[in-house]
Structures are given as C-alpha cells and as structure tokens.
Design an enzyme around this catalytic site. Structure first.
Site, PDB file in Angstrom:
ATOM      1  N   LYS A   1       9.377   5.858 -14.538  1.00 44.97           N
ATOM      2  CA  LYS A   1       9.967   4.815 -13.296  1.00 44.97           C
ATOM      3  C   LYS A   1      11.589   5.392 -13.222  1.00 44.97           C
ATOM      4  CE  LYS A   1       6.368   2.877 -12.497  1.00 44.97           C
ATOM      5  NZ  LYS A   1       5.305   4.007 -10.604  1.00 44.97           N
TER       6      LYS A   1
ATOM      7  N   SER B   1       3.567   8.879  -8.436  1.00 46.29           N
ATOM      8  CA  SER B   1       4.293   8.130  -8.555  1.00 46.29           C
ATOM      9  C   SER B   1       5.744   8.532  -8.313  1.00 46.29           C
ATOM     10  CB  SER B   1       4.338   6.541  -9.663  1.00 46.29           C
ATOM     11  OG  SER B   1       4.594   6.868 -10.451  1.00 46.29           O
TER      12      SER B   1
END
Length: 307
Positions: free
Chosen positions: A129, A68
């Site tokens: 993230k 990701s």
C-alpha cells in the site's frame, strides 16, 4: 585424473625369449573417493542461511497478486523491497514465525507517499500500500478526497490512460478475451486490434509535494471515512486503486488493515520493478514472448516530488 588404471605389466626379455608376466595378480585399482554428504549438507545449509539473512536484513523480491495498486503496479509485476529503510521488526524475516515484539531496531518512520509492504495484524500475509498518514495526523476521507489535518489533499483533473490487460491477468470474454470491469465503455479496442481498458485517473499530491496517479471509479464505500487521529507509532495506508483496495479504511475481518497500523508491522519499502508477467503464453515455446510485459524493468516505485 587422479584415478589409477589397473594394467597387466610385462617384463622385456632377450630376443627370442618369451615374455612372462611379472606377477600373476593384477595391480588393484585405487578406490574412488566417496561423496562427503556432511560437507555437502553444510554447504547447502549456509547457502540457505545466507539467502534468508539477505532477505531479512537487506532486500527480497515481491510479487503483485492484485489490482489494489493500479495504475502504478500491475498484477504480475515482480519488484524489489528493501528491508533496512525503516529498521527491522518482528515481521522482517522472510517467514512470519515470530510473535509480536514491540518496537523496531534502528527504526525510522516512512515518508508520506512511500510504497510500503505491510503485514496486517493477526495475519501472515504481506500487503502493499501507499503511506498517506503519519502519527498525530487527523485524517478523513470525504467524497473520495483525503483530508489531512483539515486540509484537502490536492487532486488534479480526471484524465484517462489506455492500459492493456487491465494491469493484470486477462480473463476470458466473448469477443475480446479480456474482462475490463471499469464500467460501460471502458473496454475498448486498440488500433492493433488488442483489447484495452480506458482507465480513469486522478493525480493526487500530498503535503510534502510527492504525487502519483490514483484510479477513480466513482462512488464507493471507501469514499467516506473518519475523521480519526492516528495514534503514536502508527501509520495510515491506502491503495492507489482507491475504490478497490482493502486498506486502512477497511476492517480486518473484511480483509483490510483495520485502521492505522502499528509501525512494527511494516516490512519494507518497495524500490523498483525487476520484470513483469502478463499471464499469457503457455507451455509452447513460441508463446513465451507473450508472457512478459515490455518496458517495466527498472521502473522506480518512489513517488515523484513536485519542483
């Protein structure tokens, strides 16, 4: 050595006399001291406590299990996460056993562009993230472009980088031994014969001048989101692999962060890579050199700022 040896003692007599033992009984040997298990266990306890304390308040290692955050973070990267930049909260301990506690001790909000460890509400799993939006921001995504407070975040031209192993664990494929699911023509062969992925990238620059690479795979569900206003003490996060990241755009029941995340769920800031494993190699010592990626150690995870 402190151990006494048991020896038969002899008395020295006149010439011609028979030497006789001074005693019929041998001198008893001293007992070997036993292991002080209580002290050993106390030492182990304090060592474990010191390690857990360091991981809770200072820094801890972190492993990248997914794609990701490509292209900056590859599957198998091992990195250091510092715990103190944003203060401490109930998710700071190594093991997420504490119930939700409002607020942070010596709390400070992250800066846009920070790579952050976050624990989605209701879970005990750490995600990694990039922080995009701060409290009070109006954020939306249109056609893959992030719009902050009515202004589109700057995006550079599409460009490509050839990346071995698609940044992760190679999967068996008929001809190459590698799966590169980035679309037709993405899987290529390098001059040395190894398989590579021709990865499409776009450089994104936030309002504070910090920039980084994002993967652009075309149209996806995450290319449209909002608009929403980020509540107080909340942040909005996205993965750099924009079309394949379960982040603030994705509901909790679909494995995402469920929108803006309360800042209490931030666990720390990613600092640098220590080493990186490829997933190759085996039990054979001759293959161990394939198990690690070169050139990754010491790579900073702080977004570069435009001058």
């Amino acid at each position: 050595m402190s151990e006494d040896l048991a020896l038969d003692t002899e008395e020295i007599g006149e010439p011609g006399e028979t030497n006789a033992p001074a005693s019929d009984a041998a001198t008893p040997a001293a007992k070997r001291p036993g292991t002080d298990w209580a002290s050993e266990l106390r030492g182990i306890f304090w060592l474990i406590l010191a390690v857990l304390g360091f991981h809770t308040f200072v820094a801890k290692p972190f492993y990248i299990p997914s794609e990701s955050m490509l292209p900056g973070l590859l599957v198998g990267d091992q990195l250091v996460v510092s715990k103190y930049p944003y203060g401490w909260s109930f998710v700071s301990p190594t093991f997420h056993l504490l119930p939700f506690v409002h607020g942070r001790l010596l709390g400070r909000l992250p800066e846009r562009g920070d790579v952050v460890i976050v624990t989605p509400p209701g879970t005990k799993t750490d995600y990694i993230k990039r922080l995009i939006g701060l409290p009070g921001d109006r954020i939306e995504v249109r056609g893959g472009t992030v719009i902050l407070n009515g202004v589109a975040v700057k995006r550079g031209p599409l460009h490509y980088v050839d990346m071995p192993y698609y940044g992760g664990m190679p999967q068996p494929a008929p001809e190459t031994g590698l799966t590169c699911d980035l679309g037709e023509g993405a899987l290529r062969t390098a001059p040395d014969g190894s398989a590579i992925c021709h990865m499409p990238l776009v450089t994104e620059t936030l309002p504070n001048g910090r920039h980084y690479e994002t993967v652009e795979l075309g149209v996806s569900a995450g290319d449209t989101y909002g608009p929403i206003v980020i509540p107080p003490d909340h942040v909005f996060m996205m993965g750099d692999n924009r079309d394949r990241s379960a982040d603030s755009r994705v509901p909790l029941d679909q494995g995402g962060l469920g929108g803006p995340v309360p800042w209490e769920y931030l666990g720390g800031r990613a600092e640098f890579i220590t080493f990186s494993k490829t997933g190759l190699g085996s039990w054979n010592p001759l293959s161990w050199g394939q198990s690690f990626r070169g050139g990754r150690a010491g790579t900073s995870l702080h977004a570069t700022r435009e001058k």
